[in-house]
Design an enzyme around this catalytic site. Structure first.
Site, mmCIF file in Angstrom:
data_model
loop_
_atom_site.group_PDB
_atom_site.id
_atom_site.type_symbol
_atom_site.label_atom_id
_atom_site.label_comp_id
_atom_site.label_asym_id
_atom_site.label_seq_id
_atom_site.Cartn_x
_atom_site.Cartn_y
_atom_site.Cartn_z
ATOM 1 N N GLY A 128 -29.160 12.543 -12.545
ATOM 2 C CA GLY A 128 -28.278 11.402 -12.277
ATOM 3 C C GLY A 128 -28.766 10.739 -11.000
ATOM 4 O O GLY A 128 -29.139 11.420 -10.049
ATOM 5 N N GLY B 94 -38.131 7.149 -7.938
ATOM 6 C CA GLY B 94 -37.441 6.042 -7.264
ATOM 7 C C GLY B 94 -36.271 6.545 -6.423
ATOM 8 O O GLY B 94 -36.000 6.026 -5.332
ATOM 9 N N ASP B 95 -35.570 7.550 -6.915
ATOM 10 C CA ASP B 95 -34.419 8.103 -6.169
ATOM 11 C C ASP B 95 -34.903 8.785 -4.885
ATOM 12 O O ASP B 95 -34.268 8.673 -3.830
ATOM 13 C CB ASP B 95 -33.661 9.114 -7.035
#
Ligand code: RIB
Length: 297
Positions: free
Chosen positions: A38, A241-242
């Protein structure tokens, strides 16, 4: 530094395939793994590993202990996470050799967040240095407006890109951090320079655009910095990206120059893509510093 991550918590089901399937095709899967994931959870871990104090807000279902236990074990404050009788969000992630992927996302409890819950979270975190959001939960627009009224800085990673992302109140967002396809979707522009310029016009500066294995750009409208990516053998790009987001913003808010922040964030995401998984493979600052020793400025 205290960061409030208002975001999504997913169970990631990762299938390694010889290549991504075409429509109507059945492929045998060579390996299957379950991971915590997530964008909210991954970014929370990245902020934490980069050195920030992190509080998370969001919602999980009856099967969500797997995620909250992992966050707690890594020193993230989960006391505000809400619970649903339904299912936690999950993703089916197909990965091909070289690390490229495609995903199916079931929002689950992430989509049940209410405005009352947002108000409660903000009231209890008025001292946060930043609220980080993505676009996998309900109430993102409301949270941006409410944080703006409360005078708390916001950062938004408008991901995954869907048309509704275009109507977010960008003039009330302090940092926009997006990849090229998200930036193109929001601005309608095609080339990198125009995307950066148009994003800066939306929020009056402080835009970070990631360019995958090409590198990343920071712009405050007047000044622009480009930092190339580090070349590594990628196995799984999920969470890159996170990782970049958490590291880059921690360093920028901590007072580093944009160039240093981008360089450290690039190193963190380069390390992250060399192993399968997302949150569990985010390196700590010690590993990032070791990696950077091989690449003197
Ligand atoms: O950014 C990577 C994340 O996107 C995965 O962990 C998956 O859960 C999806 O939310």
């Amino acid at each position: 530094m205290k960061i409030l991550v208002f975001g999504s918590f997913n169970i990631d089901k990762v299938y390694s395939l010889p290549r991504l399937p075409q429509q109507g095709e059945t492929l045998y899967c060579e390996n299957y793994e379950i991971h915590v994931g997530g964008k909210g959870l991954n970014q929370a871990l990245a902020f934490k590993k980069a050195g920030a104090d992190v509080v998370v807000a969001g919602k999980v279902g009856k099967d969500g202990d797997y995620l909250t236990d992992y966050l707690e074990a890594n020193g993230v404050d989960t006391s505000l996470i809400d619970r649903s009788d339904g299912f936690t969000g999950h993703t089916i992630i197909e990965v091909e050799p070289g690390g490229q992927n495609q995903m199916i996302l079931f929002g689950g409890a992430n989509r049940e967040i209410t405005r009352d819950y947002c108000d409660k979270v903000l009231a209890e975190n008025a001292d946060a240095d930043l609220i980080m959001m993505q676009y996998e939960t309900s109430c993102v627009e409301y949270m941006i407006e409410a944080a703006y009224k409360a005078g708390i800085k916001t950062a938004v990673n408008p991901s995954p890109y869907v048309k509704a992302v275009n109507s977010l109140p960008y003039d009330k967002i302090d940092f926009i951090i997006a990849n090229e396809s998200e930036g193109a979707g929001i601005t309608g522009e095609k080339d990198t320079e125009s995307i950066v310029r148009s994003l800066c016009a939306l929020n009056n500066g402080k835009v970070i655009l990631t360019l995958g294995d090409k590198g990343s750009i920071y712009s405050d409208g007047a000044n622009q910095v480009f930092v190339p990516a580090f070349m590594v053998d990628a196995v799984d790009t999920t969470g890159a990206g996170d990782t970049f987001t958490g590291y880059c913003l921690t360093r920028l808010i901590g007072g580093d120059s944009p160039e240093t922040a981008l360089r450290i964030a690039s190193a963190a995401s380069a390390l992250e893509v060399t192993v399968t998984g997302a949150a569990e493979t985010i390196p700590d600052m010690k590993a990032v510093s070791e990696f950077l020793k091989n690449y003197p400025v």
